[in-house]
Design a protein around this motif. Structure first.
Motif, PDB file in Angstrom:
ATOM      1  N   PHE A   1       0.864  -1.185   0.000  1.00  0.00           N
ATOM      2  CA  PHE A   1       0.000   0.000   0.000  1.00  0.00           C
ATOM      3  C   PHE A   1       0.902   1.237   0.000  1.00  0.00           C
ATOM      4  O   PHE A   1       1.671   1.455   0.942  1.00  0.00           O
ATOM      5  N   LYS A   2       0.789   2.046  -1.042  1.00  0.00           N
ATOM      6  CA  LYS A   2       1.682   3.191  -1.206  1.00  0.00           C
ATOM      7  C   LYS A   2       1.090   4.459  -0.574  1.00  0.00           C
ATOM      8  O   LYS A   2      -0.110   4.543  -0.306  1.00  0.00           O
ATOM      9  N   ILE A   3       1.975   5.448  -0.349  1.00  0.00           N
ATOM     10  CA  ILE A   3       1.559   6.722   0.244  1.00  0.00           C
ATOM     11  C   ILE A   3       0.536   7.433  -0.637  1.00  0.00           C
ATOM     12  O   ILE A   3      -0.369   8.116  -0.144  1.00  0.00           O
ATOM     13  N   ASP A   4       0.660   7.274  -1.966  1.00  0.00           N
ATOM     14  CA  ASP A   4      -0.268   7.946  -2.886  1.00  0.00           C
ATOM     15  C   ASP A   4      -1.602   7.223  -3.000  1.00  0.00           C
ATOM     16  O   ASP A   4      -2.387   7.497  -3.910  1.00  0.00           O
TER      17      ASP A   4
ATOM     18  N   THR B   1      16.354   1.096   3.180  1.00  0.00           N
ATOM     19  CA  THR B   1      15.824   2.184   2.345  1.00  0.00           C
ATOM     20  C   THR B   1      14.799   1.734   1.321  1.00  0.00           C
ATOM     21  O   THR B   1      13.959   2.533   0.908  1.00  0.00           O
ATOM     22  N   ASP B   2      14.853   0.466   0.887  1.00  0.00           N
ATOM     23  CA  ASP B   2      14.006   0.031  -0.220  1.00  0.00           C
ATOM     24  C   ASP B   2      13.325  -1.298   0.085  1.00  0.00           C
ATOM     25  O   ASP B   2      13.701  -2.027   1.008  1.00  0.00           O
ATOM     26  N   ILE B   3      12.332  -1.587  -0.755  1.00  0.00           N
ATOM     27  CA  ILE B   3      11.656  -2.885  -0.740  1.00  0.00           C
ATOM     28  C   ILE B   3      11.855  -3.506  -2.119  1.00  0.00           C
ATOM     29  O   ILE B   3      11.441  -2.930  -3.131  1.00  0.00           O
ATOM     30  N   ALA B   4      12.535  -4.678  -2.166  1.00  0.00           N
ATOM     31  CA  ALA B   4      12.803  -5.363  -3.436  1.00  0.00           C
ATOM     32  C   ALA B   4      11.721  -6.409  -3.683  1.00  0.00           C
ATOM     33  O   ALA B   4      11.345  -7.161  -2.778  1.00  0.00           O
ATOM     34  N   TYR B   5      11.221  -6.459  -4.926  1.00  0.00           N
ATOM     35  CA  TYR B   5      10.135  -7.392  -5.238  1.00  0.00           C
ATOM     36  C   TYR B   5      10.226  -7.834  -6.698  1.00  0.00           C
ATOM     37  O   TYR B   5      10.939  -7.227  -7.510  1.00  0.00           O
TER      38      TYR B   5
ATOM     39  N   LYS C   1       2.278   0.728   4.017  1.00  0.00           N
ATOM     40  CA  LYS C   1       2.327  -0.533   4.756  1.00  0.00           C
ATOM     41  C   LYS C   1       2.409  -1.708   3.787  1.00  0.00           C
ATOM     42  O   LYS C   1       2.150  -1.574   2.584  1.00  0.00           O
ATOM     43  N   ILE C   2       2.786  -2.857   4.362  1.00  0.00           N
ATOM     44  CA  ILE C   2       2.819  -4.121   3.619  1.00  0.00           C
ATOM     45  C   ILE C   2       1.844  -5.085   4.281  1.00  0.00           C
ATOM     46  O   ILE C   2       1.847  -5.242   5.508  1.00  0.00           O
TER      47      ILE C   2
ATOM     48  N   ASP D   1      -0.221 -10.928   7.892  1.00  0.00           N
ATOM     49  CA  ASP D   1       0.451  -9.981   8.778  1.00  0.00           C
ATOM     50  C   ASP D   1       0.550  -8.599   8.113  1.00  0.00           C
ATOM     51  O   ASP D   1       0.728  -8.499   6.888  1.00  0.00           O
ATOM     52  N   ILE D   2       0.459  -7.559   8.952  1.00  0.00           N
ATOM     53  CA  ILE D   2       0.532  -6.173   8.457  1.00  0.00           C
ATOM     54  C   ILE D   2       1.761  -5.507   9.060  1.00  0.00           C
ATOM     55  O   ILE D   2       1.968  -5.540  10.276  1.00  0.00           O
ATOM     56  N   GLU D   3       2.570  -4.910   8.227  1.00  0.00           N
ATOM     57  CA  GLU D   3       3.771  -4.201   8.670  1.00  0.00           C
ATOM     58  C   GLU D   3       3.705  -2.755   8.168  1.00  0.00           C
ATOM     59  O   GLU D   3       3.698  -2.510   6.955  1.00  0.00           O
TER      60      GLU D   3
END
Length: 312
Positions: free
Chosen positions: A34-37, A51-55, A75-76, A82-84
């Motif tokens: 889920f992105k800020i925008d 600093t980053d999330i690799a996918y 968030k992820i 699970d929610i992070e």
């Protein structure tokens, strides 16, 4: 000869073995970012670093790695539920700022009286000395004087023009004729004047106060009957009116002065002024209480000025 299995049976067995192996390999569920925008993407997350999330893309699980900055992720939601939370969302009344980007807003201070422009009016009261010239009728020297009145002006910041109407009481001493009757020892008089100065004013800030100067011209005329106080040798005195104490109805002269603005707000200014009024012209027939152009005047006064309402 040994009997051999037909080729098509061998091929069928291989297909069944491979299919069973594939069927036993579990299918990985997607993770949600889920992105800020306020947008959401379904991906296969491989790594989360500082600093980053690799996918990898869900449509290409064996393809290249992609990265998204953590500052852009709210968030992820992992595939196990699970929610992070990565970066808390910013509310409508606040903006995400680094400590070094913090801006402390300060309310702009309203301009002071002489920093504005516009119309103003005020009042003043003061006292000083009248300076009598040498003559046959009056005693040369100084006597007390009193003054009070109003002022109206127009200014553009520290430069302006001002007109005043000052009711002034001017003292004088009358020469006692030699050999006078009734043992008269002294004659003191007081003359009422209307003094109307028109001046140009300017000022300059000097620390907590403001220093100003004014120059201009004035007109003066007798206002009402004068008064005489006649004293004799016994110590008694007599008061009498002096309707004809002036032989001129109108005088004129030049004026100048300095002033201090000691208190200054957005719409008011409290001042102290020292002004000098120098009469011009000649007197031919001097009389007691003369208010014509040869009577000079020095006044020390205090007052307050107020801006008219409205935008300045």
């Amino acid at each position: 000869m040994h009997n051999r299995l037909p080729r098509h049976i061998i091929l069928l067995l291989l297909i069944l073995i491979c299919g069973n192996s594939i069927a036993q390999t579990p299918v990985r569920k997607p993770d949600k970012i889920f992105k800020i925008d306020q947008t959401t993407i379904e991906v296969l997350i491989e790594e989360v670093n500082k600093t980053d999330i690799a996918y990898k893309k869900l449509s290409d699980p064996k393809g290249p790695l992609y990265a998204i900055p953590k500052k852009d992720v709210w968030k992820i939601v992992w595939n196990n539920g699970d929610i992070e939370e990565i970066t808390p969302p910013v509310t409508a009344t606040a903006k995400a700022r680094k400590p070094t980007d913090l801006i402390v807003s300060k309310k702009k201070e309203e301009e002071k009286f002489w920093e504005k422009s516009g119309l103003y009016a005020g009042a003043r009261i003061g006292a000083g000395l009248s300076f009598m010239p040498k003559s046959n009728g009056l005693i040369e020297g100084t006597e007390l004087a009193y003054s009070g009145g109003i002022a109206v002006g127009l200014h553009k910041k520290a430069l302006g023009i001002q007109v005043q109407a000052l009711y002034t009481q001017v003292g004088f001493g009358v020469s006692v004729p030699v050999g006078s009757t009734d043992e008269v020892t002294s004659i003191k008089g007081m003359q009422s004047q209307l003094l109307v100065p028109l001046t140009v004013i300017t000022s300059q800030k000097a620390g907590p106060i403001r220093i100003g100067v004014s120059v201009g011209a004035f007109g003066v005329m007798q206002a009402g009957a004068g008064g005489l106080k006649i004293s004799d040798a016994s110590g008694s005195s007599t008061m009498k009116n002096c309707d004809t104490c002036s032989d001129k109805g109108l005088g004129f002269g030049v004026t100048g002065g300095i002033g201090l603005t000691i208190l200054e707000g957005p719409r008011h200014a409290v001042f102290i002024n020292a002004d000098w009024y120098y009469n011009l012209g000649e007197n031919k027939d001097y009389r007691p209480g003369e208010t014509s152009v040869n009577t000079h005047l020095g006044l020390l006064s205090a007052g307050v000025l107020l801006h008219f309402p409205g935008k300045h």
